[in-house]
Design a protein around this motif. Structure first.
Motif, mmCIF file in Angstrom:
data_model
loop_
_atom_site.group_PDB
_atom_site.id
_atom_site.type_symbol
_atom_site.label_atom_id
_atom_site.label_comp_id
_atom_site.label_asym_id
_atom_site.label_seq_id
_atom_site.Cartn_x
_atom_site.Cartn_y
_atom_site.Cartn_z
ATOM 1 N N ARG A 325 0.861 -1.182 0.000
ATOM 2 C CA ARG A 325 0.000 0.000 0.000
ATOM 3 C C ARG A 325 0.899 1.233 0.000
ATOM 4 O O ARG A 325 1.649 1.458 0.952
ATOM 5 C CB ARG A 325 -0.931 0.003 1.220
ATOM 6 C CG ARG A 325 -1.852 -1.212 1.267
ATOM 7 C CD ARG A 325 -2.541 -1.336 2.618
ATOM 8 N NE ARG A 325 -3.492 -0.271 2.867
ATOM 9 C CZ ARG A 325 -4.781 -0.318 2.546
ATOM 10 N NH1 ARG A 325 -5.265 -1.409 1.947
ATOM 11 N NH2 ARG A 325 -5.600 0.670 2.817
ATOM 12 N N MET A 335 -3.103 0.662 -4.079
ATOM 13 C CA MET A 335 -3.004 -0.758 -3.778
ATOM 14 C C MET A 335 -3.416 -1.556 -4.997
ATOM 15 O O MET A 335 -4.521 -1.378 -5.532
ATOM 16 C CB MET A 335 -3.895 -1.132 -2.580
ATOM 17 C CG MET A 335 -3.705 -2.592 -2.134
ATOM 18 S SD MET A 335 -4.786 -3.053 -0.763
ATOM 19 C CE MET A 335 -6.360 -3.175 -1.604
ATOM 20 N N LEU A 341 -9.032 3.754 -0.184
ATOM 21 C CA LEU A 341 -8.960 4.521 1.052
ATOM 22 C C LEU A 341 -7.959 3.891 2.013
ATOM 23 O O LEU A 341 -7.857 2.662 2.107
ATOM 24 C CB LEU A 341 -10.333 4.594 1.712
ATOM 25 C CG LEU A 341 -11.441 5.281 0.895
ATOM 26 C CD1 LEU A 341 -12.740 5.320 1.702
ATOM 27 C CD2 LEU A 341 -11.029 6.679 0.484
ATOM 28 N N ALA A 342 -7.232 4.741 2.711
ATOM 29 C CA ALA A 342 -6.323 4.251 3.741
ATOM 30 C C ALA A 342 -7.126 3.684 4.902
ATOM 31 O O ALA A 342 -8.307 4.016 5.100
ATOM 32 C CB ALA A 342 -5.428 5.389 4.224
ATOM 33 N N ARG A 343 -6.490 2.818 5.685
ATOM 34 C CA ARG A 343 -7.195 2.213 6.819
ATOM 35 C C ARG A 343 -7.622 3.270 7.827
ATOM 36 O O ARG A 343 -8.611 3.095 8.544
ATOM 37 C CB ARG A 343 -6.290 1.178 7.486
ATOM 38 C CG ARG A 343 -5.964 -0.036 6.599
ATOM 39 C CD ARG A 343 -5.243 -1.105 7.400
ATOM 40 N NE ARG A 343 -4.935 -2.274 6.589
ATOM 41 C CZ ARG A 343 -3.783 -2.490 5.976
ATOM 42 N NH1 ARG A 343 -2.817 -1.564 6.066
ATOM 43 N NH2 ARG A 343 -3.570 -3.570 5.264
ATOM 44 N N THR A 344 -6.871 4.345 7.890
ATOM 45 C CA THR A 344 -7.170 5.397 8.872
ATOM 46 C C THR A 344 -8.145 6.446 8.344
ATOM 47 O O THR A 344 -8.486 7.399 9.053
ATOM 48 C CB THR A 344 -5.863 6.105 9.278
ATOM 49 O OG1 THR A 344 -5.234 6.629 8.089
ATOM 50 C CG2 THR A 344 -4.915 5.130 9.966
ATOM 51 N N ARG A 346 -11.344 8.533 7.382
ATOM 52 C CA ARG A 346 -12.636 8.702 8.031
ATOM 53 C C ARG A 346 -13.491 9.652 7.183
ATOM 54 O O ARG A 346 -13.555 10.853 7.439
ATOM 55 C CB ARG A 346 -12.470 9.258 9.457
ATOM 56 C CG ARG A 346 -11.735 8.337 10.413
ATOM 57 C CD ARG A 346 -12.587 7.081 10.714
ATOM 58 N NE ARG A 346 -11.899 6.202 11.660
ATOM 59 C CZ ARG A 346 -11.121 5.198 11.290
ATOM 60 N NH1 ARG A 346 -10.926 4.948 9.982
ATOM 61 N NH2 ARG A 346 -10.544 4.438 12.205
ATOM 62 N N HIS A 371 -15.067 0.103 -4.817
ATOM 63 C CA HIS A 371 -15.447 0.084 -3.404
ATOM 64 C C HIS A 371 -15.172 1.441 -2.758
ATOM 65 O O HIS A 371 -15.999 1.938 -1.975
ATOM 66 C CB HIS A 371 -14.672 -1.013 -2.666
ATOM 67 C CG HIS A 371 -14.905 -1.012 -1.190
ATOM 68 N ND1 HIS A 371 -16.081 -1.473 -0.627
ATOM 69 C CD2 HIS A 371 -14.124 -0.580 -0.150
ATOM 70 C CE1 HIS A 371 -16.013 -1.337 0.698
ATOM 71 N NE2 HIS A 371 -14.836 -0.800 0.999
ATOM 72 N N ALA A 372 -14.033 2.070 -3.088
ATOM 73 C CA ALA A 372 -13.695 3.359 -2.482
ATOM 74 C C ALA A 372 -14.693 4.436 -2.884
ATOM 75 O O ALA A 372 -15.154 5.223 -2.049
ATOM 76 C CB ALA A 372 -12.277 3.764 -2.879
ATOM 77 N N HIS A 375 -18.018 3.839 -1.159
ATOM 78 C CA HIS A 375 -17.924 4.126 0.277
ATOM 79 C C HIS A 375 -17.937 5.637 0.504
ATOM 80 O O HIS A 375 -18.612 6.128 1.423
ATOM 81 C CB HIS A 375 -16.658 3.505 0.848
ATOM 82 C CG HIS A 375 -16.551 3.614 2.330
ATOM 83 N ND1 HIS A 375 -17.506 3.098 3.179
ATOM 84 C CD2 HIS A 375 -15.611 4.207 3.131
ATOM 85 C CE1 HIS A 375 -17.161 3.340 4.439
ATOM 86 N NE2 HIS A 375 -16.013 4.021 4.428
#
Length: 827
Positions: A325, A335, A341-344, A346, A371-372, A375
């Motif tokens: 990533r 990725m 989106l990064a895991r962090t 929001r 998906h991004a 979302h």
């Protein structure tokens, strides 16, 4: 009549009964769309099953529907795709006789038939060789006979498809790309092919086949509805035309819209474009996933061998490398070749995240993962109004990324994020442009203009304002009235929403209001007239706005289509910009009345006065010899036209004679300046008319000057009948079907010129149009000072600067009467 009654009538009456029942079904107004297609398929199933049974088939034989018929989706004029499947045990002559008992009744009714007779082994072998056959067999459906034989074939064909997917899907992808290259994109075509164009029914079928491979699946939201809508439109097209056609021609669109109960043809096209856009987006996402999976499959064995020391060793899953990533911006990472989106991240706390992610994706020339985007659309916090500075900067970054902007913008638009950010976008989304010059729908044209403008940002002091003005310049086309006027108001609101200050909002609004000013003035007005230059300077206001408009004009034209921009237009616009910049800097435009004739004009005038006949000179002009387009090649300047200078003793009929001769020689007139020169006594007293024409060859090489001169002499003395010659040439061309051209319109333009009255003619472009205009003006006893011709596609706008014979302007009433006379003559 109910479906059961229709079916019973078919069984009782044979082929004639089927034809009558089919006709009744197709004209049931209360039933259309999927119910009618399914009912037509059932009706046809019953009829063909009856033919099969009546023929007394041997054992081990089945009649199979494949392709669209296999999916039970029969449009009124669809082909019947049939396979006579047999296990090979029956006598070949019996199988052939059975086929004739089925095929001939179908042909007798005039139905299109795609047929084949094969064993399961032959069908499997043919599918292995022909990808289209394999795709058709995926939808195989038994109609009559040995259903077990069909079920076994379906199982085998589907297993082959899944086993061979890594080899067959790249082949299918290549076929789709080739078809898209040939047929174009459905969502942008004025006369689209509903089946073969990209985003059409063929691509919807391909998505089903990809899903059947289990390798990847298409985004499901809206896909079935889009496919049904295209099928409904095709049904209506078949019914209104009575033909098996998939091409939605212009002349059929009103009738198709009426058949579907839609308001008009524009509403029809917009629905077609929306459906095509859904299928195209699903196609892009699906093939991207297919390629990702295939790439992962091809690299995994090599990675395992590297990590374990030998291929195939180790436990299942052992040695699997971690997914890399790579950070791109706050909250987004790369990725596996996509922006995610990064895991962090929001989104519910970060309203700028959608624009930041989009800008990062475009700058990196990467797609945003499905998906991004979904979302973000579902969870992202709305931006405050006005936007914060970071959001405005990310929008500008996205727009300035060039070609990579387009797929990212399409992904945001597919999930509704663009409309969330810019609510007025909904009015232009998928809106058709009924002008063959335009390549794109309104919304895509706006994005393409921003893409073109991104390469011109070094020419302006405020690149951000250029990019935003490019995005918004046609936003008013979603509203009634003049789109530039409506667009100014909308652009002012949107620029304020985006967060620009009052001064910048004013510049963007001015650019949108006047985005056509430079090109229309340069091609339709006399640039030597000081009033022309002063009017543009007054509208623009500042040098900074002028340079922004100059870049926007070029970007808009380049994004419109190949017919909208040329070195000729670029040179005219650059010339106008140079003159306007001089006025804005405080310079006074030169008075054309005080300008002395050039040395060449004077020489030709003396020769014409001496001989009493026309004298001609031809010069090829190139971009490097005049104000030129920035993109012109300095080593090989593109020709921007030919200058034709004609001098002859002043006499009636000069304008129509010259224009007619040029039309006969297939020369397109771009501009013409006419002036009378009074020669001094030492050169020989007399008045000579000098005409300075800018022309271009329609095709082929330029005619020789002596041939032009010879025909001009004949035209002036009456021995060359120009109207008859032009009529002969027009009659030699077959007339094309299409929309009837609107009647010509002639108006008196409000040009504030002190030199002449300005008459504007809008008409269908045709050979000899300026000749006809000249004849009408000659009969009205007015003097033509200059003419300026602008043509886009089939539409011509000819602007004429006219005076009374003594050189004075026409009074208002005379000017209006002249316009009416000219309009009547052109009708």
């Amino acid at each position: 009549m109910t479906s059961l009654e229709v079916s019973e009538k078919t069984e009782d009456s044979g082929p004639g009964g089927y034809a009558a029942a089919r006709l009744l079904l197709l004209h049931e107004k209360e039933r259309s769309g999927p119910p009618r297609r399914a009912a037509l398929a059932r009706l046809t199933d019953d009829w063909l099953s009856g033919l099969f049974t009546a023929a007394g088939p041997p054992r081990g034989v089945a009649l199979v529907a494949v392709g669209g018929y296999g999916r039970a989706e029969l449009s009124p004029r669809s082909d019947l795709d049939l396979l006579l499947l047999h296990d090979g045990s029956a006598d070949k002559a019996a199988i052939a006789a059975l086929a004739d008992r089925i095929w001939y009744p179908v042909w007798d009714l005039g139905l299109a038939l795609d047929h084949s007779v094969r064993t399961p082994a032959e069908a499997r072998a043919t599918a292995a060789e022909d990808l289209k056959v394999h795709l058709g067999l995926l939808d195989a459906r038994p109609l009559a006979g040995d259903h077990g034989l069909v079920a076994a074939l379906r199982t085998t064909i589907l297993a082959d498809w899944r086993n061979q997917a890594p080899q067959r899907l790249p082949e299918l992808d290549a076929l789709c790309r080739d078809r898209a290259e040939r047929m174009g994109e459905l969502q942008f075509l004025l006369e689209p092919d509903l089946k073969e164009a990209r985003g059409g029914l063929r691509d919807a079928q391909v998505l089903r086949a990809v899903a059947a491979s289990w390798l990847a699946d298409a985004p499901r939201e809206g896909l079935d509805a889009a496919r049904r809508r295209l099928l409904d439109v095709r049904d209506a097209l078949h019914l209104t035309t009575g033909r098996a056609t998939d091409r939605l021609a212009l002349q059929e669109q009103d009738a198709v819209a009426a058949e579907l109960g839609l308001l008009d043809a524009d509403t029809l096209l917009r629905e077609v474009y929306e459906a095509a856009r859904t299928i195209s987006y699903a196609t892009d996402v699906t093939w991207r996933e297919v390629n990702r999976v295939l790439k992962a499959r091809s690299t995994r064995p090599r990675l395992r061998a590297l990590l374990t020391g030998r291929a195939g060793s180790g436990r299942a899953g052992a040695g699997k490398p971690p997914v890399e990533r790579t950070p791109l911006a706050e909250g987004v990472v790369e990725m596996d070749g996509e922006v995610v989106l990064a895991r962090t991240a929001r989104p519910e706390r970060d309203p700028v995240l959608p624009l930041r992610g989009a800008a990062a994706a475009a700058q990196s020339a990467l797609p945003i993962s499905l998906h991004a985007v979904r979302h973000l659309a579902a969870t992202a916090k709305p931006l405050p109004v006005p936007w914060p500075a970071e959001a405005r900067e990310e929008l500008v970054t996205l727009l300035g990324a060039g070609e990579a902007t387009v797929p990212v913008w399409e992904a945001l638009e597919a999930e509704g994020l663009i409309t969330q950010l810019l609510p007025d976008w909904e009015r232009v989304r998928c809106r058709p442009q009924r002008n063959p010059v335009h390549t794109w729908t309104v919304d895509r044209h706006l994005v393409e203009t921003a893409v073109r403008a991104s390469s011109l940002t070094r020419r302006v002091g405020r690149p951000d304002l250029l990019l935003v003005a490019a995005l918004l310049h046609d936003i008013g086309k979603g509203w009634p009235g003049d789109h530039s006027v409506a667009g100014e108001t909308i652009a002012r609101d949107l620029a304020t929403r985006i967060g620009f200050d009052r001064a910048d909002v004013g510049i963007v609004a001015t650019a949108v209001r006047h985005h056509l000013l430079l090109v229309e003035t340069a091609t339709r007005r006399d640039l030597d007239d000081p009033a022309t230059v002063r009017s543009v300077a007054a509208a623009v206001g500042t040098v900074g706005t002028l340079e922004l408009l100059h870049a926007l004009t070029e970007a808009d034209a380049l994004a419109t289509g190949p017919a909208a921009w040329s070195s000729w237009r670029a040179s005219l616009v650059s010339d106008l910009v140079k003159r306007v910049a001089g006025v804005l800097a405080g310079q006074t435009p030169p008075d054309p009345e005080a300008a002395a004739p050039s040395a060449e004009q004077e020489r030709l005038a003396v020769e014409a006065l001496r001989t009493g006949e026309p004298v001609l000179a031809l010069h090829t002009s190139r971009a490097g010899e005049e104000p030129a387009a920035e993109h012109a090649d300095p080593e090989e300047p593109e020709p921007v036209g030919v200058e034709l200078v004609i001098a002859l003793p002043d006499q009636p009929g000069v304008l129509p004679a010259v224009a007619g001769v040029l039309a006969l020689h297939r020369l397109t007139v771009r501009a013409a300046d006419l002036r009378a020169i009074e020669l001094p006594t030492e050169l020989g007293a007399g008045s000579v008319l000098v005409l300075d024409w800018r022309v271009a060859a329609e095709y082929g090489s330029l005619p020789q000057a002596h041939r032009l001169r010879a025909d001009l002499v004949r035209a002036l003395d009456g021995s060359l009948d120009i109207p008859a010659r032009l009529a002969e040439r027009e009659a030699a061309y077959p007339r094309r079907r299409g929309l009837t051209a609107p009647p010509p319109r002639v108006t008196v333009a409000a040009a504030d010129s002190r030199l002449a009255t300005v008459i504007e003619v809008r008409a269908q472009d045709a050979p000899g149009l300026l000749h006809r205009i000249g004849r009408a003006l000659e009969g009205a006893a007015v003097r033509v000072r200059s003419a300026h011709v602008s043509t886009l596609g089939a539409n011509a706008v000819d602007t004429l600067y006219v005076t009374r014979p003594d050189g004075s302007l026409l009074p208002d009433e005379e000017a209006i009467d002249l316009a009416r006379t000219l309009e009547s003559a052109l009708r």
